[in-house]
Design a protein around this motif. Sequence first.
Motif, mmCIF file in Angstrom:
data_model
loop_
_atom_site.group_PDB
_atom_site.id
_atom_site.type_symbol
_atom_site.label_atom_id
_atom_site.label_comp_id
_atom_site.label_asym_id
_atom_site.label_seq_id
_atom_site.Cartn_x
_atom_site.Cartn_y
_atom_site.Cartn_z
ATOM 1 N N LEU A 1 53.954 30.101 48.864
ATOM 2 C CA LEU A 1 52.694 29.509 49.695
ATOM 3 C C LEU A 1 53.103 28.031 49.669
ATOM 4 C CD1 LEU A 1 50.081 29.226 50.597
ATOM 5 C CD2 LEU A 1 48.977 28.634 48.436
ATOM 6 N N ASN A 2 54.107 27.417 48.803
ATOM 7 C CA ASN A 2 54.266 26.008 48.843
ATOM 8 C C ASN A 2 55.364 26.169 50.162
ATOM 9 O OD1 ASN A 2 54.910 23.208 48.070
ATOM 10 N ND2 ASN A 2 56.965 24.113 47.459
ATOM 11 N N HIS B 1 62.163 26.597 53.526
ATOM 12 C CA HIS B 1 61.027 26.104 54.565
ATOM 13 C C HIS B 1 61.607 26.103 55.763
ATOM 14 C CE1 HIS B 1 62.058 22.073 53.344
ATOM 15 N NE2 HIS B 1 61.416 21.905 54.546
ATOM 16 N N ARG B 2 62.730 25.302 55.933
ATOM 17 C CA ARG B 2 63.340 25.190 57.153
ATOM 18 C C ARG B 2 63.611 26.122 58.157
ATOM 19 N NH1 ARG B 2 67.781 21.209 54.668
ATOM 20 N NH2 ARG B 2 67.701 23.064 53.441
ATOM 21 N N VAL B 3 63.807 27.513 57.419
ATOM 22 C CA VAL B 3 64.235 28.736 58.283
ATOM 23 C C VAL B 3 62.842 29.141 58.832
ATOM 24 C CG1 VAL B 3 65.191 30.920 58.012
ATOM 25 C CG2 VAL B 3 66.160 29.168 57.064
ATOM 26 N N GLN C 1 47.317 18.999 53.123
ATOM 27 C CA GLN C 1 48.659 18.153 53.296
ATOM 28 C C GLN C 1 49.363 18.025 54.626
ATOM 29 O OE1 GLN C 1 51.492 20.262 50.123
ATOM 30 N NE2 GLN C 1 49.713 21.580 49.709
ATOM 31 N N LEU C 2 48.401 18.835 55.658
ATOM 32 C CA LEU C 2 48.760 18.669 56.984
ATOM 33 C C LEU C 2 48.805 17.148 57.500
ATOM 34 C CD1 LEU C 2 47.147 21.818 58.546
ATOM 35 C CD2 LEU C 2 49.867 21.403 58.158
ATOM 36 N N PRO C 3 49.760 16.753 58.090
ATOM 37 C CA PRO C 3 49.631 15.590 58.596
ATOM 38 C C PRO C 3 49.017 15.078 59.881
ATOM 39 C CG PRO C 3 51.655 16.467 59.340
ATOM 40 C CD PRO C 3 51.038 17.525 58.523
ATOM 41 N N ALA D 1 56.615 24.440 55.682
ATOM 42 C CA ALA D 1 57.138 25.056 56.965
ATOM 43 C C ALA D 1 55.914 24.483 58.111
ATOM 44 C CB ALA D 1 57.326 26.483 56.983
ATOM 45 N N LEU D 2 54.706 24.864 57.615
ATOM 46 C CA LEU D 2 53.736 24.437 58.588
ATOM 47 C C LEU D 2 53.567 22.806 58.762
ATOM 48 C CD1 LEU D 2 50.913 26.959 57.257
ATOM 49 C CD2 LEU D 2 51.804 26.924 59.557
ATOM 50 N N ILE D 3 53.747 22.268 58.014
ATOM 51 C CA ILE D 3 53.868 20.534 57.968
ATOM 52 C C ILE D 3 54.732 20.304 59.136
ATOM 53 C CG2 ILE D 3 54.552 18.601 56.878
ATOM 54 C CD1 ILE D 3 53.435 19.627 54.445
ATOM 55 N N ASP D 4 56.187 20.947 58.762
ATOM 56 C CA ASP D 4 57.334 20.664 59.886
ATOM 57 C C ASP D 4 56.985 21.234 61.369
ATOM 58 O OD1 ASP D 4 58.487 19.171 57.770
ATOM 59 O OD2 ASP D 4 59.909 20.936 57.594
ATOM 60 N N PHE D 5 56.459 22.249 61.341
ATOM 61 C CA PHE D 5 55.923 22.939 62.700
ATOM 62 C C PHE D 5 54.892 22.159 63.114
ATOM 63 C CE2 PHE D 5 52.898 25.515 64.842
ATOM 64 C CZ PHE D 5 53.678 26.251 65.538
ATOM 65 N N GLN D 6 53.942 21.684 62.615
ATOM 66 C CA GLN D 6 52.942 20.721 63.211
ATOM 67 C C GLN D 6 53.495 19.365 63.806
ATOM 68 O OE1 GLN D 6 49.618 18.891 60.972
ATOM 69 N NE2 GLN D 6 48.143 19.603 62.560
#
Length: 346
Positions: free
Chosen positions: A192-193, A304-306, A230-232, A198-203
């Motif tokens: 989950l972490n 998470h980058r992958v 945690q989402l920016p 990954a979602l943070i970087d995606f956004q």
Amino acid sequence: MRAVLCGYYGKGNGGDEALLASLLQMLPDHVTPIVLSGNPQQTRDRYHVEACDRMGLLSVIQSLRKSDAFIWGGGSLMQDVTSAISPLYYGGLMILAQQLGLKTIAWAQGIGPLKRDTTLKLARRAFSNCTAVSVRDQSSAALLSEWGIPWTLAPDPVWALAVSPVPGLWDLPAPRVAVTLRSHPQLTATRLNNLTRALIDFQKATQTCILLVPFQQSQDLAIAEAIASQLPGANKILNLQDPKALKGVFRGVEMVIGMRLHSLIMAAAEGCRCFALSYDPKVSRLMTELDLSGWDVTQIPEDHRVICTTFLEHYANGNSLTPDQIQSLVDRALMHQDLLQQVLVY
């Protein structure tokens, strides 16, 4: 004609509520439903139908005695992985209805997994004596064929569920991506972490508004809140109780990243790109049938980058179903309605 509708209703699960809404939508006009519900008042208020407590033995028996038909209303009711008690409940009621002489329909079923001999035998007995059976996947049809039981195979009825607009959805920034995760032993804290990072970087890369959509608050809301904190960028948790509105969310969404089976069905039906995270054979079967991209939850990459790169690739280049494909699935899902009309005659 009166029919008792039996499923995992009134328990706060958006997928099962969507199956109930689909069943009510497809019932012939001359049939009056009585819904067995975990929250009868909520069911009465939401669907304007008669409802009784699914665990009130006396009221359930009274409902059966004053009815002409009994319907298992969709989903994976006969499985013993989540609970060994569940198939005893559903199978016991089906057999009781058969003994009382009601027309009995196993409707839009996804059978299994059945790991125990006792539940396997119970399922075979219950299905064998049904007036009619419809299933939503090939493996369920194959099992019934092995048992010598006739069946109708059609896509999940939620493909054909009507849609309601979602107030305020179009006021949220576009483009939008929906995320539908649920708690599960396979979705470990580490996984989950990694998904959250990954979602943070995606956004950050896409400037999308992330919609977190709990399908069952008891299992999904805490995860949605943890990610949202945690989402920016722009995000919104959508707590929707009306299954038609739940499906309507996906009319305003570019892509869904989903564990929930019916989130993927709803999204695909509304033309979204779907990235699936499978925790259950039913999700894996849907991935195969629709050729959906995704991973088994146990196979989510550790980096998470992958994960982020994969999400970005799908967001940019992934395909949604074509309008013709969607219409074909909707038309075939209506075979579940045809079965009801054929069996529930005066």
